[in-house]
Design an enzyme around this catalytic site. Structure first.
Site, PDB file in Angstrom:
ATOM      1  N   LYS A 236      29.275  51.564  32.834  1.00 37.71           N
ATOM      2  CA  LYS A 236      29.222  50.436  31.892  1.00 37.71           C
ATOM      3  C   LYS A 236      28.776  49.189  32.633  1.00 37.71           C
ATOM      4  O   LYS A 236      29.394  48.773  33.602  1.00 37.71           O
ATOM      5  CB  LYS A 236      30.592  50.165  31.255  1.00 37.71           C
TER       6      LYS A 236
ATOM      7  N   CYS B  68      31.438  38.300  45.746  1.00 38.72           N
ATOM      8  CA  CYS B  68      32.845  38.606  46.029  1.00 38.72           C
ATOM      9  C   CYS B  68      33.179  38.248  47.478  1.00 38.72           C
ATOM     10  O   CYS B  68      34.300  37.886  47.783  1.00 38.72           O
ATOM     11  CB  CYS B  68      33.128  40.061  45.743  1.00 38.72           C
TER      12      CYS B  68
ATOM     13  N   GLU C  53      36.834  47.303  43.930  1.00 40.65           N
ATOM     14  CA  GLU C  53      36.220  46.319  44.824  1.00 40.65           C
ATOM     15  C   GLU C  53      36.390  44.985  44.116  1.00 40.65           C
ATOM     16  O   GLU C  53      35.755  44.726  43.105  1.00 40.65           O
ATOM     17  CB  GLU C  53      34.752  46.693  45.036  1.00 40.65           C
TER      18      GLU C  53
ATOM     19  N   GLU D 233      39.899  32.359  44.055  1.00 42.55           N
ATOM     20  CA  GLU D 233      38.461  32.614  44.047  1.00 42.55           C
ATOM     21  C   GLU D 233      37.795  31.763  42.958  1.00 42.55           C
ATOM     22  O   GLU D 233      38.123  31.887  41.781  1.00 42.55           O
ATOM     23  CB  GLU D 233      38.212  34.099  43.771  1.00 42.55           C
TER      24      GLU D 233
HETATM   25  P1  NAP Z   1      35.748  40.952  35.004  1.00 40.55           P
HETATM   26  O1  NAP Z   1      36.393  40.657  33.699  1.00 40.55           O
HETATM   27  O2  NAP Z   1      36.574  41.538  36.084  1.00 40.55           O
HETATM   28  O3  NAP Z   1      34.500  41.899  34.663  1.00 40.55           O
HETATM   29  C1  NAP Z   1      33.986  42.947  35.461  1.00 40.55           C
HETATM   30  C2  NAP Z   1      33.747  44.200  34.627  1.00 40.55           C
HETATM   31  O4  NAP Z   1      34.990  44.696  34.122  1.00 40.55           O
HETATM   32  C3  NAP Z   1      32.876  43.973  33.399  1.00 40.55           C
HETATM   33  O5  NAP Z   1      32.076  45.124  33.184  1.00 40.55           O
HETATM   34  C4  NAP Z   1      33.917  43.789  32.324  1.00 40.55           C
HETATM   35  O6  NAP Z   1      33.464  43.971  31.018  1.00 40.55           O
HETATM   36  C5  NAP Z   1      34.921  44.840  32.705  1.00 40.55           C
HETATM   37  N1  NAP Z   1      36.248  44.651  32.088  1.00 40.55           N
HETATM   38  C6  NAP Z   1      36.808  43.509  31.630  1.00 40.55           C
HETATM   39  N2  NAP Z   1      38.023  43.746  31.104  1.00 40.55           N
HETATM   40  C7  NAP Z   1      38.237  45.074  31.232  1.00 40.55           C
HETATM   41  C8  NAP Z   1      39.309  45.947  30.879  1.00 40.55           C
HETATM   42  N3  NAP Z   1      40.419  45.498  30.300  1.00 40.55           N
HETATM   43  N4  NAP Z   1      39.190  47.263  31.178  1.00 40.55           N
HETATM   44  C9  NAP Z   1      38.088  47.735  31.781  1.00 40.55           C
HETATM   45  N5  NAP Z   1      37.041  46.967  32.120  1.00 40.55           N
HETATM   46  C10 NAP Z   1      37.113  45.657  31.853  1.00 40.55           C
HETATM   47  O7  NAP Z   1      35.060  39.650  35.571  1.00 40.55           O
HETATM   48  P2  NAP Z   1      34.564  38.345  34.770  1.00 40.55           P
HETATM   49  O8  NAP Z   1      35.524  37.908  33.715  1.00 40.55           O
HETATM   50  O9  NAP Z   1      33.171  38.590  34.352  1.00 40.55           O
HETATM   51  O10 NAP Z   1      34.610  37.278  35.935  1.00 40.55           O
HETATM   52  C11 NAP Z   1      35.855  36.644  36.203  1.00 40.55           C
HETATM   53  C12 NAP Z   1      36.103  36.495  37.659  1.00 40.55           C
HETATM   54  O11 NAP Z   1      36.082  37.777  38.279  1.00 40.55           O
HETATM   55  C13 NAP Z   1      35.055  35.709  38.429  1.00 40.55           C
HETATM   56  O12 NAP Z   1      35.252  34.341  38.332  1.00 40.55           O
HETATM   57  C14 NAP Z   1      35.263  36.226  39.818  1.00 40.55           C
HETATM   58  O13 NAP Z   1      36.323  35.540  40.421  1.00 40.55           O
HETATM   59  C15 NAP Z   1      35.629  37.674  39.617  1.00 40.55           C
HETATM   60  N6  NAP Z   1      34.491  38.592  39.800  1.00 40.55           N
HETATM   61  C16 NAP Z   1      34.405  39.293  40.943  1.00 40.55           C
HETATM   62  C17 NAP Z   1      33.331  40.123  41.156  1.00 40.55           C
HETATM   63  C18 NAP Z   1      33.190  40.923  42.409  1.00 40.55           C
HETATM   64  O14 NAP Z   1      32.058  41.216  42.792  1.00 40.55           O
HETATM   65  N7  NAP Z   1      34.261  41.324  43.040  1.00 40.55           N
HETATM   66  C19 NAP Z   1      32.328  40.245  40.205  1.00 40.55           C
HETATM   67  C20 NAP Z   1      32.462  39.535  39.001  1.00 40.55           C
HETATM   68  C21 NAP Z   1      33.543  38.713  38.828  1.00 40.55           C
HETATM   69  P3  NAP Z   1      32.807  42.705  30.285  1.00 40.55           P
HETATM   70  O15 NAP Z   1      31.426  42.742  30.724  1.00 40.55           O
HETATM   71  O16 NAP Z   1      32.946  42.918  28.825  1.00 40.55           O
HETATM   72  O17 NAP Z   1      33.579  41.495  30.714  1.00 40.55           O
END
Ligand code: NAP
Ligand code: MG
Length: 496
Positions: free
Chosen positions: A187, A297, A263, A394
């Protein structure tokens, strides 16, 4: 809505698939729903893609299961490797298109997107090379018996990727899973669905049997949750926030105890000693935080500078950051594009305001850049104390804090003082300092005299709350294989 559309970017005009990619075909979602993806440079919709719900996840998982038990299990490791290598070639053939999609949908600078695509191709080719080298051991347990181990694929892998490196994360997840003989339902992130769908088209062209790789667009709360709690998914790999990572682990525990690799985020220290080569350290500190607009990240978001050079370093850093060119991702000289979404823009601005209120000083930046698109000025906070939110959490944007340290012991102490442990860096000319500090830092990756230089050949992953398991290198194969011990008797039973 149709299953594909023509998109014209400033760099290329191309045909964009819009459907869910299941069983080697692009299809509509079962409810017929679609959602928009936004261009963060102008805040306008680019197009809409078909949306997967729980039922579509079931359909994709059934396709992956059928392929795993059927056609894919008959494909030799050499053939698996050949398909991955072919896929890498196709990434290179279409690199301008893939890079343009990233620039359009994510907002990253086209010059940087080209590096992502090259790295994604290299990663796929690297794992293509591994496909026929995954072997077990023969163990002479005693003169009458022997055991051997088989490194078998786990089965159907559910993979959930973020928006910061859409095509690169796609490759990191697909490469090792496929090399080891698994099948995949991946996904993409709701903000950046386009490059993963384009790559799905290349999956078919590379000759993978139907159902081996399935690519779906959808929301985390629906499709992501369905993957992590699915009873017929054997393994889930996730990259994203620590908050969601916890949810995934809980969903796995509450469903079928699928294997989990995570990760997650970081708050990585970039440590500069008095004896560092200052020109190089400035260049890496700038690249360490502002590359990909701070949406890494492993971003070097905490600058720790030794007191002897602190003031000079901060002055030079300010000058260097002011030279970063912000603007249209398609312009050749752009280094920093917009943040990915309104939500991320708001989150980052909230952190900046919080830092100001907490008493830190905005040495540069701190404001929106321009009046269209989610652009934020490169921002440096001085007068920061370790307990401030901006030094602990972060931010995931172009925001860096600087703190002063006296000696090695204090650098290590501050370096290790967050709940994260993804990455860190040390800048010094002293070999002993470099090795002692690298050993003492609680992080999965430590860079010496550089930053953000990840290689698909070396493992990447987190200590502490930054994750579970390692991606890349031969280590990633451990996430995608399970070991079976077969015990064999050569002679008669030792008892009657
Ligand atoms: P996120 O919510 O963790 O999203 C990452 C992935 O997880 C997306 O595909 C997301 O779907 C999915 N997801 C969200 N809720 C889920 C659930 N309950 N069950 C399964 N999958 C789920 O990240 P974000 O809200 O886009 O970003 C928020 C913060 O996360 C950022 O500010 C940053 O601090 C951190 N982040 C870290 C990384 C990294 O490389 N480690 C990457 C992105 C963000 P959707 O696309 O629908 O949200
Ligand atoms: Mg987008």
């Amino acid at each position: 809505m149709s299953l594909s559309t023509t998109i014209e970017t400033p760099a290329v005009k191309y045909e964009q698939p819009l459907g869910l990619f299941i069983n080697n075909e692009f299809v509509k979602g079962s409810e017929g729903k679609t959602f928009e993806t936004i261009n963060p440079t102008n805040e306008k919709p680019i197009t809409s893609v078909h949306e997967a719900n729980e039922k579509d996840v079931d359909i994709a998982v059934a396709a992956a299961r059928k392929a795993f038990e059927g056609a894919w299990s008959q494909v030799t490791p050499t053939e698996r490797g050949r398909m991955l290598t072919k896929l890498a070639d196709l990434f290179e053939r279409d690199s301008d298109t893939l890079a343009a999609i990233e620039a359009l949908d994510n907002g990253k600078a086209m010059t940087m997107a080209k590096l992502d695509v090259a790295n994604a191709a290299n990663c796929l080719r690297y794992y293509g090379g591994w496909a026929d080298k995954i072997t077990g051991q023969t163990i002479d347990t005693n003169p009458e018996t022997l055991a051997y181990t088989r490194h078998e694929p786990i089965g159907v892998c559910g993979q959930i990727i973020p928006w910061n490196f859409p095509i690169l994360m796609w490759a990191w997840k697909i490469g090792p899973a496929i090399a080891a003989g698994n099948t995949v339902v991946i996904k993409t992130a709701e903000q950046t669905p386009l490059s993963g769908l384009y790559a799905a088209k290349l999956i078919k062209e590379a000759g993978f049997p139907a159902g081996v790789v399935n690519v779906i667009s959808g929301f985390g709360r629906v499709a992501g949750a369905a993957i992590s709690s699915h009873m017929d998914i054997d393994k889930v790999a996730f990259t994203g926030s620590t908050l969601v990572g916890r949810t995934i682990l809980q969903a796995a525990a509450k469903s079928n105890l699928k294997k989990v690799t995570l990760e997650l985020g970081g708050k990585s220290p970039n440590i500069i000693f008095n004896d560092a080569d200052i020109d190089n350290a400035i260049a890496w500190a700038n690249f360490g935080i502002f590359f990909n607009h701070g949406q890494c990240c492993c971003a070097g978001s905490r600058l720790l500078v030794q007191e002897g050079i602190h003031d000079k370093f901060v002055a030079r850093f300010k000058e260097r950051a002011a030279q970063n060119k912000l603007g249209n991702p398609f312009a050749a000289d752009t280094f920093q594009g917009p943040q990915v979404s309104q939500l991320q823009f708001d989150r980052i601005m909230e952190y900046i305001n919080h830092g100001k209120k907490a008493g830190a000083t905005v040495a540069i930046g701190g404001e929106r850049h321009g009046n269209e698109g989610y652009f934020i000025q490169p921002t440096l906070f001085t007068d920061v104390t370790g307990d401030m939110k901006i030094a602990q959490e972060e931010i995931f944007g172009p925001v860096i804090t600087v703190q002063k340290f006296k000696d090695e012991a204090e650098a290590i102490k501050i370096g290790n003082s967050t709940s994260y442990g993804l990455a860190a860096a040390v800048h010094t000319k002293d070999l002993n300092t470099a090795i002692r500090v690298s050993n003492a830092l609680k992080a999965g990756t430590v860079w010496v005299n550089q930053y953000n230089m990840i290689s698909y050949q070396a493992p990447f992953g987190g200590f502490k709350e930054s994750g579970i398991g390692r991606e890349l290198g031969s280590y990633a194969l451990e996430n995608y294989t399970q070991v079976k011990a077969v015990h064999y008797r050569l002679g008669d039973a030792p008892f009657s």
